[in-house]
Design an enzyme around this catalytic site. Structure first.
Site, PDB file in Angstrom:
ATOM      1  N   ARG A 197       0.839  -1.105   0.002  1.00  0.00           N
ATOM      2  CA  ARG A 197      -0.086   0.039  -0.084  1.00  0.00           C
ATOM      3  C   ARG A 197       0.963   1.094   0.053  1.00  0.00           C
ATOM      4  O   ARG A 197       0.551   2.120  -0.903  1.00  0.00           O
ATOM      5  CB  ARG A 197      -0.864  -0.153   1.143  1.00  0.00           C
ATOM      6  N   ASP A 211     -15.933   8.294   9.809  1.00  0.00           N
ATOM      7  CA  ASP A 211     -14.932   7.197   9.493  1.00  0.00           C
ATOM      8  C   ASP A 211     -13.510   8.244   9.398  1.00  0.00           C
ATOM      9  O   ASP A 211     -13.749   9.287   9.046  1.00  0.00           O
ATOM     10  CB  ASP A 211     -14.943   6.668   8.143  1.00  0.00           C
TER      11      ASP A 211
END
Length: 273
Positions: free
Chosen positions: A38, A141
């Site tokens: 990532r 979030d």
């Protein structure tokens, strides 16, 4: 990946420390390959030669926008519509028990790409006049990218295949032409949810008490036990007596029996003071 971009143990430990400091996420030893893959995307996007150089840039600029990209990259977002369906059945019961109540407030604290808050909104819509007069749904979030997806309410058709035909027809619009193969949450449902960015481990939340329901599912497993207990107590402090907290199937043993009672599987009720 070039040798300079390889994630050695020392650099992995540095990444673990930074993401824990920034977001409270405790990365396990098994996550090294995931982290390497990532973060390599961020290095390519920024044309940075090595992971240590990238981390140096972050350390040197605490206010950099790149911190959000770093956090987004290391956040796991696995979700589905009506995942752990017993919570939504219990929610429907609580909404009906609150029939005539002026305001019923729900906080979805880890909304990811939106499947959870839209599932909540569908239940609220289905209960309709058999429930409270007004229902407020707040969804938050830490990851700004998934919040954008959630707020748009646009999904590939396969994401809603698990829903009944009635729910698909009632709550979604099928894309046509260039949007074929996708669907969108209907405008009436889109209006039911308010989205905003929030770090659960921040010292102050822009969420006011009292709440009737809090969803915090399958996110606390990424936090240390002490952080989990602190979070649960903060949730409990926001809940009205008799309000409910829903957690994930792998989350339990919070040692908060003085403020919460386990009433059903992964479902807790706020005790009266």
């Amino acid at each position: 990946m070039s040798p300079d971009q390889q994630l050695d143990r020392k650099t992995f430990e540095r990444v673990r420390g930074l993401i824990h400091q920034r977001a409270g996420i405790a990365l396990g030893d098994s996550k090294q390959a995931m982290v390497q893959g990532r973060l390599a995307k961020r290095l390519r996007a920024l044309r940075v030669d090595s992971l240590p150089s990238y981390l140096d840039q972050l350390d040197g600029n605490p206010q950099s926008d790149e911190w959000q990209h770093f956090t987004n990259a290391l956040t796991t977002n696995l979700t589905a519509f009506f995942r752990e369906s017993h919570h939504f059945e219990h929610l429907a019961q609580q909404l009906r028990l609150a029939k005539g109540q002026d305001l019923f407030r729900i906080w979805c604290s880890a909304s990811s790409t939106g499947e959870e808050p839209w599932s909540i909104a569908m239940v609220v819509d289905e209960v309709g006049q058999q429930g409270p007069r007004k229902v407020e749904i707040m969804a938050t979030d830490i990851d700004t990218q998934v919040l954008q997806t959630a707020a748009q309410g646009i999904y590939q058709l396969e994401r809603i295949e698990g829903l009944s035909v009635a729910r698909r027809q009632r709550f979604f619009l099928k894309g046509q032409g260039p949007k074929l193969g996708r669907c969108r949450v209907r405008p009436a449902l889109l209006k039911r949810v308010q989205f905003q960015q929030l770090n659960l481990l921040s010292g102050r939340w822009p969420i006011e008490a009292p709440l009737d329901v809090v969803f915090c599912r399958n996110v606390m497993i990424y936090f240390e036990k002490a952080s989990q207990r602190d979070l649960v107590r903060r949730f409990a402090a926001l809940l009205k007596p008799g309000g409910h907290l829903y957690v994930g199937h792998s989350e339990s043993q919070f040692h908060c029996e003085d403020v919460l009672d386990l009433v059903e599987r992964t479902t807790y009720r706020r005790r009266a003071p």
